[in-house]
Design an enzyme around this catalytic site. Structure first.
Site, PDB file in Angstrom:
ATOM      1  N   LYS A 117      42.540  41.619  37.881  1.00 40.41           N
ATOM      2  CA  LYS A 117      43.454  40.816  38.536  1.00 40.41           C
ATOM      3  C   LYS A 117      44.398  40.080  37.420  1.00 40.41           C
ATOM      4  O   LYS A 117      43.925  39.835  36.167  1.00 40.41           O
ATOM      5  CB  LYS A 117      42.723  39.637  39.353  1.00 40.41           C
ATOM      6  CG  LYS A 117      41.887  38.636  38.398  1.00 40.41           C
ATOM      7  CD  LYS A 117      41.225  37.562  39.216  1.00 40.41           C
ATOM      8  CE  LYS A 117      40.355  36.582  38.364  1.00 40.41           C
ATOM      9  NZ  LYS A 117      39.496  35.593  38.973  1.00 40.41           N
ATOM     10  N   THR A 154      37.609  28.396  45.123  1.00 40.12           N
ATOM     11  CA  THR A 154      38.551  28.777  46.409  1.00 40.12           C
ATOM     12  C   THR A 154      38.076  29.909  47.163  1.00 40.12           C
ATOM     13  O   THR A 154      38.758  29.991  48.235  1.00 40.12           O
ATOM     14  CB  THR A 154      39.911  28.731  46.112  1.00 40.12           C
ATOM     15  OG1 THR A 154      40.091  30.002  45.120  1.00 40.12           O
ATOM     16  CG2 THR A 154      40.406  27.250  45.109  1.00 40.12           C
TER      17      THR A 154
END
Length: 310
Positions: free
Chosen positions: A192, A223
């Site tokens: 990522k 998150t």
């Protein structure tokens, strides 16, 4: 002379601390917090700690009060003549700030290590640090435990064929390879890039997941953006099923909603941090027995190497 062992807990860590004390065969000591109208507080031991081995238990997740409580308790125990003080910190907060990744920023993990030593701690016990090198920030012994002892048994009980271990990012590749090596499975890695903290720009997959039962492994979930994005990508690539494992359930923002609507079938975490909301996908495995075992070994001056799997 047999040294007395005392356990005390921060207010936010009370539930886990009670479990640890139970598995140890002990009970929590008496402590109360005196509060001022402006929010200031001070811990007060309601029993003698003089000459005792004291275990102070509490995770230091935000807000900062959780860290401050532990530091004040440690200072109080030192000034009350405790013989030995061990900080038992299932989740070590601010561990993501272990280096300077840009100019004019702090190294918070090092600062907190200094504060813990300055408060009077003789030893620190924690689990699955975000970065292993944080152990070197301390000038006192650090017992760094691994939740693999908890998760490996659970994975084996699933008894799944075509099992593959996955890392949601490059940073967790070493952890994923360790699990895969122990279980004798393949490993895949998600790559990522971020625009900024907690916001992913794009993600790619390295490895084959078609018709595989995937278990994503991570040290913490904040998150849940990275893990849920990884799960969605893996599902698109043809995975049969997807589970996720993370040691520390920070679960900030709308993480619960992300998990609920993702392709993750089951999310397994420890109780190092209290879970705020009920979610049918989340399964909690307690780390209390592991900490109790290691604390017993530390008190008896025994080796703890047999407590590690990978």
């Amino acid at each position: 002379m047999n040294q007395k062992v005392l356990f005390f807990s921060t207010r936010s860590g009370l539930k886990l601390s009670e479990k640890i004390a139970y598995h140890y065969g002990n009970f929590l000591g008496k402590i109360r917090f005196l509060e001022f109208s402006d929010g200031e507080y001070t811990p007060c031991f309601e029993q003698s700690v003089r000459g005792s081995r004291v275990f102070l238990i509490g995770s230091t997740f935000p807000p900062v009060d959780n860290l401050m409580e532990l530091l004040l308790m440690c200072d109080a125990a030192r000034r009350a003549s405790a013989h030995n003080i061990t900080l038992v910190i299932p989740y070590f907060g601010w561990a993501r700030q272990d280096h300077k990744d840009k100019t004019r920023t702090p190294i918070a993990a090092k600062l907190i290590a200094n504060l813990m030593v300055a408060s009077g701690a003789n030893r620190v016990m924690t689990m699955d640090l975000h970065a292993d090198q944080i152990q070197g920030f301390f000038d006192i012994p650090v017992d760094h435990l691994y939740a693999s002892r908890i998760f490996i048994d659970y994975i084996k009980k699933l008894n799944m064929d075509q099992l593959t271990i996955a890392s949601p990012d490059m940073g967790g590749a070493k952890r994923a390879r360790s699990y895969a090596g122990y279980l004798g499975t393949d490993v895949v890695i998600c790559y990522k890039e971020r625009k900024k903290a907690n916001e992913i720009e794009f993600m790619n997959l390295i490895g084959n997941v078609k018709e595989k039962n995937i278990i994503l492994i991570d040290d913490m979930v904040d998150t849940a953006g990275t893990l849920t994005e990884a799960a969605n990508l893996i599902k698109k690539k043809g995975a049969r099923s997807i589970r996720a494992i993370a040691t520390h359930p920070v679960f900030s923002g709308n993480s619960y909603d992300k998990i609920k609507t993702s392709y993750i079938e089951e999310f397994i975490v420890t109780d190092s941090i209290p879970i705020k909301n009920n979610n049918e996908k989340i399964k909690i495995l307690s780390c209390a027995p592991l900490f109790a075992e290691v604390m017993q070994s530390v008190h008896n001056d025994e080796s703890i190497s047999n407590k590690f799997i990978i």
